[in-house]
Motif scaffolding. Sequence first.
Motif, short mmCIF file in Angstrom:
data_model
loop_
_atom_site.label_atom_id
_atom_site.label_comp_id
_atom_site.label_asym_id
_atom_site.label_seq_id
_atom_site.Cartn_x
_atom_site.Cartn_y
_atom_site.Cartn_z
N SER A 1 0.70 -55.49 -69.81
CA SER A 1 1.14 -56.14 -71.03
C SER A 1 0.15 -57.26 -71.35
N ILE A 2 -0.51 -57.13 -72.47
CA ILE A 2 -1.57 -58.08 -72.83
C ILE A 2 -1.01 -59.47 -73.07
N ARG A 3 -0.03 -59.58 -73.92
CA ARG A 3 0.52 -60.88 -74.31
C ARG A 3 1.26 -61.56 -73.17
N ASP A 4 1.95 -60.77 -72.35
CA ASP A 4 2.74 -61.33 -71.27
C ASP A 4 1.94 -61.51 -69.98
N SER A 5 0.68 -61.11 -70.00
CA SER A 5 -0.21 -61.22 -68.82
C SER A 5 0.40 -60.58 -67.59
N ILE A 6 0.87 -59.37 -67.74
CA ILE A 6 1.47 -58.65 -66.62
C ILE A 6 0.66 -57.40 -66.36
N ASP A 7 0.32 -57.21 -65.09
CA ASP A 7 -0.44 -56.04 -64.68
C ASP A 7 0.21 -55.52 -63.40
N THR A 8 0.89 -54.38 -63.48
CA THR A 8 1.64 -53.89 -62.33
C THR A 8 0.77 -53.24 -61.26
N THR A 9 -0.54 -53.31 -61.41
CA THR A 9 -1.41 -52.82 -60.34
C THR A 9 -1.43 -53.81 -59.18
N THR A 10 -0.95 -55.04 -59.44
CA THR A 10 -0.91 -56.06 -58.39
C THR A 10 0.53 -56.35 -58.01
N ALA A 11 0.72 -56.85 -56.80
CA ALA A 11 2.07 -57.21 -56.34
C ALA A 11 2.63 -58.34 -57.19
N VAL A 12 1.77 -59.30 -57.54
CA VAL A 12 2.21 -60.42 -58.39
C VAL A 12 2.65 -59.89 -59.75
N GLY A 13 1.91 -58.95 -60.31
CA GLY A 13 2.25 -58.37 -61.60
C GLY A 13 3.59 -57.66 -61.57
N LYS A 14 3.84 -56.93 -60.48
CA LYS A 14 5.13 -56.24 -60.34
C LYS A 14 6.27 -57.24 -60.26
N ALA A 15 6.08 -58.30 -59.49
CA ALA A 15 7.12 -59.33 -59.36
C ALA A 15 7.34 -60.04 -60.69
N MET A 16 6.26 -60.35 -61.38
CA MET A 16 6.36 -61.02 -62.68
C MET A 16 7.13 -60.15 -63.69
N PHE A 17 6.87 -58.84 -63.65
CA PHE A 17 7.56 -57.93 -64.57
C PHE A 17 9.06 -57.99 -64.34
N LYS A 18 9.48 -57.92 -63.10
CA LYS A 18 10.92 -57.95 -62.80
C LYS A 18 11.53 -59.31 -63.16
N MET A 19 10.79 -60.40 -62.91
CA MET A 19 11.30 -61.72 -63.26
C MET A 19 11.41 -61.87 -64.78
N LEU A 20 10.44 -61.36 -65.50
CA LEU A 20 10.48 -61.44 -66.96
C LEU A 20 11.66 -60.64 -67.51
N ALA A 21 11.93 -59.49 -66.91
CA ALA A 21 13.07 -58.69 -67.34
C ALA A 21 14.37 -59.46 -67.18
N VAL A 22 14.50 -60.20 -66.08
CA VAL A 22 15.69 -61.02 -65.86
C VAL A 22 15.77 -62.13 -66.90
#
Length: 132
Positions: A39-60
């Motif tokens: 996600s460009i605007r949200d700076s999320i990249d699920t190829t990294t562990a941090v990106g995966k965690a950020m995605f789940k936190m953003l969903a919450v």
Amino acid sequence: MQEKVMYLWVYKLDCLGRSTKKLIELSEELQERGIELVSIRDSIDTTTAVGKAMFKMLAVLISERTRAGLESARVRGRKGGRPKKDRKDIEKAFKLYDTKQYTVKEIEEVTNVSKATLYREIRKRKSKKEIV
């Protein structure tokens, strides 16, 4: 030999889904298929562990913001959902239906009560009669 990685690039996460549940379901499906989400605007990249965690936190956070918005609207006296059909229109539809002289299509046209609403209300009326 290197394995090819597929990516799904989006500008913002809300382009993918309006609810947390849909976002989580989509992320799980992408993960099963081996597709990474960026996600460009949200700076999320699920190829990294941090990106995966950020995605789940953003969903919450999205879920919490939605809940807070709905609560705020309730406090201001606003109610979500479709407005209820005028009871007078439904009663008029019942009268026409009970005469057995009109088709459901004709009743819809005269009363502006949809076929689905008419049949739902008929079921309610029938179940009330069975209870009494």
